[in-house]
Design an enzyme around this catalytic site. Sequence first.
Site, PDB file in Angstrom:
ATOM      1  N   HIS A 149      43.813  33.752 -44.993  1.00 50.07           N
ATOM      2  CA  HIS A 149      44.173  34.950 -45.767  1.00 50.07           C
ATOM      3  C   HIS A 149      45.635  34.760 -46.173  1.00 50.07           C
ATOM      4  O   HIS A 149      46.416  34.167 -45.430  1.00 50.07           O
ATOM      5  CB  HIS A 149      44.015  36.166 -44.845  1.00 50.07           C
ATOM      6  CG  HIS A 149      44.218  37.492 -45.515  1.00 50.07           C
ATOM      7  ND1 HIS A 149      45.465  37.973 -45.838  1.00 50.07           N
ATOM      8  CD2 HIS A 149      43.339  38.456 -45.899  1.00 50.07           C
ATOM      9  CE1 HIS A 149      45.339  39.171 -46.380  1.00 50.07           C
ATOM     10  NE2 HIS A 149      44.065  39.482 -46.443  1.00 50.07           N
ATOM     11  N   ASP A 226      45.186  34.474 -36.175  1.00 52.65           N
ATOM     12  CA  ASP A 226      44.936  35.698 -36.929  1.00 52.65           C
ATOM     13  C   ASP A 226      43.580  36.234 -36.467  1.00 52.65           C
ATOM     14  O   ASP A 226      42.535  35.687 -36.822  1.00 52.65           O
ATOM     15  CB  ASP A 226      44.940  35.350 -38.421  1.00 52.65           C
ATOM     16  CG  ASP A 226      44.585  36.537 -39.295  1.00 52.65           C
ATOM     17  OD1 ASP A 226      44.207  37.591 -38.762  1.00 52.65           O
ATOM     18  OD2 ASP A 226      44.671  36.388 -40.528  1.00 52.65           O
ATOM     19  N   GLN A 229      39.771  39.542 -38.148  1.00 44.88           N
ATOM     20  CA  GLN A 229      38.335  39.674 -38.395  1.00 44.88           C
ATOM     21  C   GLN A 229      37.507  39.407 -37.144  1.00 44.88           C
ATOM     22  O   GLN A 229      36.282  39.415 -37.207  1.00 44.88           O
ATOM     23  CB  GLN A 229      37.894  38.721 -39.523  1.00 44.88           C
ATOM     24  CG  GLN A 229      38.533  39.026 -40.872  1.00 44.88           C
ATOM     25  CD  GLN A 229      38.093  40.372 -41.456  1.00 44.88           C
ATOM     26  OE1 GLN A 229      37.123  40.989 -41.006  1.00 44.88           O
ATOM     27  NE2 GLN A 229      38.816  40.838 -42.461  1.00 44.88           N
ATOM     28  N   LYS A 252      41.040  47.792 -39.372  1.00 38.28           N
ATOM     29  CA  LYS A 252      39.813  46.996 -39.434  1.00 38.28           C
ATOM     30  C   LYS A 252      38.963  47.190 -38.181  1.00 38.28           C
ATOM     31  O   LYS A 252      37.870  46.661 -38.073  1.00 38.28           O
ATOM     32  CB  LYS A 252      40.149  45.512 -39.594  1.00 38.28           C
ATOM     33  CG  LYS A 252      40.816  45.214 -40.929  1.00 38.28           C
ATOM     34  CD  LYS A 252      40.992  43.742 -41.123  1.00 38.28           C
ATOM     35  CE  LYS A 252      41.915  43.425 -42.285  1.00 38.28           C
ATOM     36  NZ  LYS A 252      41.344  43.691 -43.608  1.00 38.28           N
ATOM     37  N   CYS A 392      42.163  37.966 -51.034  1.00 42.82           N
ATOM     38  CA  CYS A 392      43.447  37.449 -50.513  1.00 42.82           C
ATOM     39  C   CYS A 392      43.268  36.058 -49.905  1.00 42.82           C
ATOM     40  O   CYS A 392      43.942  35.705 -48.937  1.00 42.82           O
ATOM     41  CB  CYS A 392      44.082  38.388 -49.495  1.00 42.82           C
ATOM     42  SG  CYS A 392      44.480  39.996 -50.150  1.00 42.82           S
TER      43      CYS A 392
HETATM   44  N1  PMP Z   1      44.129  38.328 -42.023  1.00 41.54           N
HETATM   45  C1  PMP Z   1      42.846  38.533 -42.326  1.00 41.54           C
HETATM   46  C2  PMP Z   1      41.832  37.498 -41.907  1.00 41.54           C
HETATM   47  C3  PMP Z   1      42.461  39.686 -42.987  1.00 41.54           C
HETATM   48  O1  PMP Z   1      41.173  39.890 -43.275  1.00 41.54           O
HETATM   49  C4  PMP Z   1      43.450  40.632 -43.358  1.00 41.54           C
HETATM   50  C5  PMP Z   1      43.074  41.899 -44.099  1.00 41.54           C
HETATM   51  N2  PMP Z   1      42.268  41.684 -45.224  1.00 41.54           N
HETATM   52  C6  PMP Z   1      44.778  40.380 -43.021  1.00 41.54           C
HETATM   53  C7  PMP Z   1      45.078  39.213 -42.353  1.00 41.54           C
HETATM   54  C8  PMP Z   1      45.873  41.325 -43.368  1.00 41.54           C
HETATM   55  O2  PMP Z   1      45.724  42.518 -42.657  1.00 41.54           O
HETATM   56  P1  PMP Z   1      46.633  43.782 -43.008  1.00 41.54           P
HETATM   57  O3  PMP Z   1      46.521  43.975 -44.495  1.00 41.54           O
HETATM   58  O4  PMP Z   1      45.998  44.878 -42.254  1.00 41.54           O
HETATM   59  O5  PMP Z   1      48.012  43.475 -42.589  1.00 41.54           O
END
Ligand code: PMP
Length: 436
Positions: A149, A226, A229, A252, A392
Amino acid sequence: MNSPALSSGGAPAAAGALDAAALRADFPLLADRASDEPLIYLDSAATAQRPRAVIDAEVDYIVRANAAVHRGAHTLAADATELFEDARATVAGFVGADADQLVWTSGATAGINLVAYAIGNATAGRGAPASARFALRPGDEIVVTESEHHANLIPWQELAARTGAVLRHIGVHDDGTLDLDAAAEIIGARTRVMAFPHVSNVLGIVNPVDRLVALAREVGALTLMDACQSAPHLALDLPASGVDLAVFSGHKMLGPNAIGGLYGRADVLEALPPFLTGGSMITTVTLDEADYLPAPQRFEAGTQPVSQAVGLAAAVRYLENVGMPAVHAHEARLERRMRDGLREVPGIRLLGDADGTERVALAAFDVEGVHAHDAGQFLDARGIAVRVGHHCAAPLHRRFGMTASVRASATLYTTDADIDAFLDAVAGIRPFFGEG
Ligand code: PMP
């Protein structure tokens, strides 16, 4: 939590016993919909819906206990501080950690930036002397994966640019799995940091944490995982996983926005210099210099998102009451139903369709001849909410020769009927656009 989906007596449900339709009654946005406005919400990987218990916990804090934490001498401030720190212990416990191993952040993006800037500050020679071990020099290497991401990519690009370090990446195979042979070649004596997703938000595949951590440890590299998910879907024991640092986002995992966690091994947090500085993270301050509190407060400058922390604690209690094994079993079933169904629809190409890998319940796919945004609108017109775009993860889409895909993601309140309605609708996309 008194969920109708729990087995009798409020005991946690056994694995596989989750009743998603009953759980849904706990989620006002899903339960309280007008009958002429049906919603099949398959975008929980972007943001999950919140159970009433989370909304109530946050409101209750604001109504009964709102005050500045860690500061006031009055009873209300002491109550607020207790709730805030209890929330920390609850959320830390959810990922197997101690309370002082959990730094509050505003989300995963903030957590990763915190670490990248803290490492940059070590380079500048600030913070505890022990932080010198994190300093990056020109030619040092930061390793990420091709499935990142942007939140776990751009902070490292920036850190590399500031320090002269080189950013390298581990590729993914056509089936979406990480190229572990390449990983073994890339992670070497120059590797100082390795960042990777536990689960990619596009592929849904659970990456082999043990293997990646072992490779990084062999060369003494710092690891950041990270867990955005995975935290809502898998029982995590971050200390046992061996990672040095990990991040996750509250919104999430059934919790509020603007709250997240940065987990760190005690020795790593102890040695990392701060990123943001100011009030609440110091012991003594003179006009010339300041001494800092130990972790986690050293990383929590300024006023913190207290009601959100209390809300996130309610969210993880909700997940724990349902039972993470039950959540995982339910979602694994949905994942198979969704993937098997999508494979049968002509003209659908799944991204990273590896067999036999552990996964969370999400699938990203291309609809041949139809732009992802058109497919998303077609589904929305039928009350089905999915995510479209690059999610993203533009480099990963480029890897698969695409600029955008459709992503459906399920969670504990998703039912088989939701998946079936989604599959029926997907089968209608290409005929509608004259493509099949
Ligand atoms: N890493 C992953 C794998 C994500 O899915 C996301 C959110 N789409 C993020 C990081 C970023 O999370 P946040 O926007 O809540 O900071």
